[in-house]
Write an enzyme that holds these catalytic residues in place. Structure first.
Site, short mmCIF file in Angstrom:
data_model
loop_
_atom_site.label_atom_id
_atom_site.label_comp_id
_atom_site.label_asym_id
_atom_site.label_seq_id
_atom_site.Cartn_x
_atom_site.Cartn_y
_atom_site.Cartn_z
N GLY A 217 0.83 -1.20 0.00
CA GLY A 217 0.00 0.00 0.00
C GLY A 217 0.86 1.24 0.00
N ALA A 218 0.41 2.28 0.71
CA ALA A 218 1.11 3.56 0.65
C ALA A 218 2.53 3.44 1.20
CB ALA A 218 0.31 4.61 1.43
N GLY B 30 4.17 0.48 2.03
CA GLY B 30 4.87 -0.64 1.42
C GLY B 30 5.41 -0.32 0.03
N LYS C 134 6.27 6.53 19.66
CA LYS C 134 5.23 6.66 18.64
C LYS C 134 3.86 6.25 19.22
CE LYS C 134 3.86 5.77 13.93
NZ LYS C 134 4.08 5.06 12.65
N SER D 260 -5.14 7.66 11.28
CA SER D 260 -5.47 6.47 10.47
C SER D 260 -6.74 5.79 10.98
CB SER D 260 -4.30 5.49 10.51
OG SER D 260 -4.01 5.08 11.83
N GLU E 23 -8.01 -0.45 13.86
CA GLU E 23 -6.78 -1.10 14.32
C GLU E 23 -6.65 -0.92 15.84
OE1 GLU E 23 -2.24 -1.48 12.50
OE2 GLU E 23 -3.39 0.34 12.19
#
Length: 333
Positions: free
Chosen positions: A9-10, A12, A204, A273, A285
């Protein structure tokens, strides 16, 4: 060096393009319109640091790739346990897994000396299902700092950041880490090998565990959350509780709560996200970002009252949203 990006995706595809630029034999595993564009035109990176294109091999069939030296995992953490059929063809005896995920990784207590060594975290390794698919011995931790989005199929817009911190669960500076780091640097990225990568994970996570669920509950952007006195206090309390849990498992992230919140505020009107997933009707998530932290509070007997309260509310939001989405004719809020 052969590298497969599972979930291109973005992030990766951005990593794959950079490694390809460094001369690495890269294989992107994707699907749908994005895959078709990657196969036809390669990866196009639009970045304030300079646009570039790369043409790695792209497929939806890992068996067409075969065993590689490294698998860079661009999947969401909640899909790890079910990724076995995709992952198996890519694994050789020495294949390393670089888990570019948010939150607490399934390998967290692997080779962590102390009272919790090899403790399993149910939220991210339910009944050992993730470890069965992804042996902790293969894991190289990775903390992702860049922000990227898929602007259109095959086109990745890089917004900011180039740092991907990596590290071994046992804190050693291994050959496999230094080799991968050198390839990333050759591709134009920062990739320090950190002996205390768990400290980076917590730094993070301080933002993820607080701002993500609050944004999902309020539909607010990061700057809105940080500028509002009430939600700023809640975020600060969640960060303080997170630092307490980190200390109980032997980590000491060297950053203050005020500095961490100010950094998030500077990001501006950005949707987390989790809020983006909520608005898109995708699974939240929660397990790696919030549930695992609450579980670690249980393991270490940390009070964490604010974390527990916000998790309970966000978990209910996720469950009720999933039920509404499952009813024919309904869509997520």
């Amino acid at each position: 060096m052969r590298v497969a990006v599972l979930g291109a995706g973005a992030i990766g595809a951005y990593v794959g393009a950079a490694l390809c630029r460094a001369g690495v034999d890269v294989h992107l595993i994707a699907r749908g319109a994005h895959l078709a564009a990657l196969q036809q035109n390669g990866v196009r990176i639009l970045s304030p640091r300079g646009d570039f294109s790369a043409h790695p091999h792209a497929t939806d069939d890992p068996a067409a790739v075969g065993p590689v030296d490294y698998v860079f995992l661009g999947l969401k953490a909640h899909s790890y346990a079910s990724a076995g059929p995709l992952l198996a063809p890519l694994l050789g005896p020495q294949t390393a897994l670089i888990a570019a995920q948010n939150g607490i990784p399934w390998w967290y207590f692997h080779k962590l000396r102390g009272p919790y060594e090899n403790q399993r975290i149910q939220a991210v390794d339910p009944d050992g299902q993730t470890s069965a698919v992804m042996e902790p011995e293969r894991a190289i931790g990775c903390v992702v700092y860049p922000a990227t989005v898929i602007e259109s199929p095959g086109v990745i817009r890089h917004l900011e950041g180039t740092r991907f911190s990596i590290g071994e669960p046992d804190g050693s500076i291994s050959r496999r880490c230094t080799e991968f780091s050198a390839a990333m640097v050759a591709g134009g990225l920062k990739c320090p090998v950190e002996p205390r990568l768990r400290d980076d994970i917590w730094i993070k996570l301080m933002g993820n565990v607080s701002l993500n669920p609050i944004s999902a509950l309020t539909r607010a952007t990061m700057i809105e959350i940080c500028e509002n006195p009430g939600t700023r206090r809640v975020v600060a309390q969640m960060m303080e509780e997170t630092l307490d849990i980190a200390a109980r498992v032997g980590s000491n992230p060297e950053i203050s709560v005020d500095k961490r919140i100010d950094g998030a505020q500077r990001v501006g009107h950005h949707k987390t996200s989790m809020l983006q997933d909520l608005e898109a009707g995708k699974e939240l998530e929660l397990d790696a970002i919030v549930a695992a932290v609450v579980e670690m509070a249980d393991i270490t007997s940390a009070p964490a009252p604010t974390l527990r309260t916000v998790y309970a509310a966000t978990d209910l939001l996720a469950r009720s949203t999933a039920r509404r989405t499952a009813v024919p004719g309904n869509t997520a809020a």
